[in-house]
Design an enzyme around this catalytic site. Structure first.
Site: not given
Ligand code: KE4
Length: 428
Positions: A143, A238, A266
């Site tokens: 993801y 990523d 994060k």
């Molecule tokens: P955000 O747009 O949520 O800040 O980041 C997206 C993203 C991009 N790349 C990786 C490897 C990520 O894990 C994420 C976001 N992680 C999820 C949890 N697995 C965010 C939690 C959510 O979607 O509420």
């Protein structure tokens, strides 16, 4: 007595889709009512009924220092009193850029944004603009945020809700997204032989954390680097989740592989909205206003958010911080397996730095297909058994867990006691 979580959840669903502002928070796959959090301190959070939990979600990774860390709060307050946002450059943005360039082995230049999604979306456009190519390659179960091109066989909430390829993404867009199996070097070699010179970039989680935790096979990351170099394809790590989570120099430092671009999020915001993308100077020079790849953001580099990020990045440089948080995570993972075995439950677990995976499967999965073999129903039962006992795990079998600097012996002991009782409740 009716739980205030139930009251709030019923009220929230009237005005917010699913009652949440991010799908995976809705408890849809584990069932039950999401806990509405009122406060956090260190390794603990409290819900609307003032019930206390040991927190292994940590806001999905950012809270490596723990909740309400005094250094971070002070930095936010000291910044906020001078104003919240200016839409103009500030010195603190230079400071965090210089620190990221110092700490991330492959980073020569960096642009700040406000989320991981913005970081990956921008990195993709930059790779396409730099190479003039349209195809991108990702891996099933990974993801990378919710940009259109990346919501194809995605992980995290998309996988949790059973819709890894989102509706609303036009076929004309999705057709440029190639998807292979994580950790499968043979598939990689075959695709690059066929299309290598048409692929703008590969985007990969160097440690997958959105189909639960899947560690990379060393030869997989090496093959990615070699093939991208050979075919002029931009390799994007990523590291939104792995950045400063798996080690002091991110996954690229841990595995000794230098990507061309890195995306971050994060931890670098310490709980406030900060994302970033950066890497080779010759690629970053294509970003506006220097080059033709446009990218922008009203709150990019927001001084209050940057203050939280800087305080966090500085605090985790403390001598022994990463050794301690990694040792705590190892102790948790090893002890969970001992207790599961004693209860006769088929279970395994692993960690990379301070992120961990738990699996109702005899051995940790090394691929998406093996993740799908895990017993999801048993995970859901275990999740609720632990929640009832005051341990807050990620409400999805397809997420990783996170240990922070505030998790000490007391938290681990209490977690293991809850786990022992929970494993035995499963065996009954
Ligand atoms: P955000 O747009 O949520 O800040 O980041 C997206 C993203 C991009 N790349 C990786 C490897 C990520 O894990 C994420 C976001 N992680 C999820 C949890 N697995 C965010 C939690 C959510 O979607 O509420």
């Amino acid at each position: 007595m009716t739980s205030r979580n139930d009251i709030l959840f019923e009220r929230a669903q009237k005005s917010i889709p699913g009652g949440v502002n991010s799908p995976v928070r809705a408890f849809r796959s584990v069932g039950g009512t999401p806990r509405f959090v009122t406060r956090g301190k260190g390794a603990r959070i409290w819900d609307a009924d003032d019930k206390e939990y040991i927190d292994y979600v940590g806001s999905w990774g950012p809270l490596l220092l723990g909740h309400a860390h005094p250094d971070v709060l002070r930095a936010v307050q000291d910044s906020a009193v001078h104003g919240l946002s200016f839409g103009a450059p500030t010195e603190s943005e230079i400071e965090i850029a210089e620190l990221l360039i110092k700490l991330v082995p492959s980073m020569e230049m960096v642009r700040l944004v406000s989320s991981g999604t913005e970081a990956t979306m921008s990195a993709l456009r930059l790779a396409r603009g730099f190479t003039g190519r349209s195809f991108i390659l990702k891996f099933e179960g990974c993801y990378h945020g919710h940009a259109d091109s990346l919501l194809v066989k995605a992980g995290s909430g998309a996988l949790t809700l059973g819709q890894p390829s989102s509706s609303g993404v036009p076929p004309e867009v999705a057709q440029h997204t190639l998807v292979l199996s994580y950790n499968d070097s043979a598939e990689l070699e075959h695709l690059f032989k066929d299309k290598g010179d048409q692929i703008a970039c590969v985007i990969v989680e160097p440690v997958a954390g959105n189909m639960n935790l899947v560690a990379p096979k060393p030869e997989f990351l090496r093959a990615l680097r070699e093939l991208c170099t050979k075919h002029g394809t931009v390799l994007i790590f990523d590291e939104v989740m792995t950045g400063f989570r798996v080690g002091p120099q991110c996954a690229q430092g841990l595995y000794g592989i230098k990507p061309d671009l890195t995306t971050l999020g994060k931890v670098i915001g310490g709980g406030m909205p900060v994302g970033a993308f950066g890497g080779r100077r010759d690629i970053m020079n294509h970003i506006a206003p220097l080059g033709g790849v446009y990218q922008a953001g009203t709150l990019s580099g927001n001084p209050v958010a940057v203050a939280a990020g800087l305080a966090t990045l500085r605090a985790i440089q403390a001598p022994g911080f990463f050794d301690r948080v990694t040792a705590t995570t190892k102790a948790l993972v090893d002890s969970l397996q001992v207790r599961a075995k004693a209860a006769g439950v088929v279970f395994s677990a692993q960690h990379v730095g301070s992120m961990f995976g738990i699996y109702f499967r005899a051995a940790p999965p090394t691929s998406f297909a093996e993740v799908m073999q895990c017993d999801k129903d048993l995970f859901n039962k275990f999740f609720h058994a632990m929640l009832d006992r005051g341990v807050y795990l990620a409400p999805s079998a397809y997420e990783a867990g996170f240990v922070g600097g505030a998790h000490g012996e007391a938290e681990i002991a209490a977690t293991l006691k809850a786990a022992e009782e929970s494993f035995h409740s499963l065996a009954r």
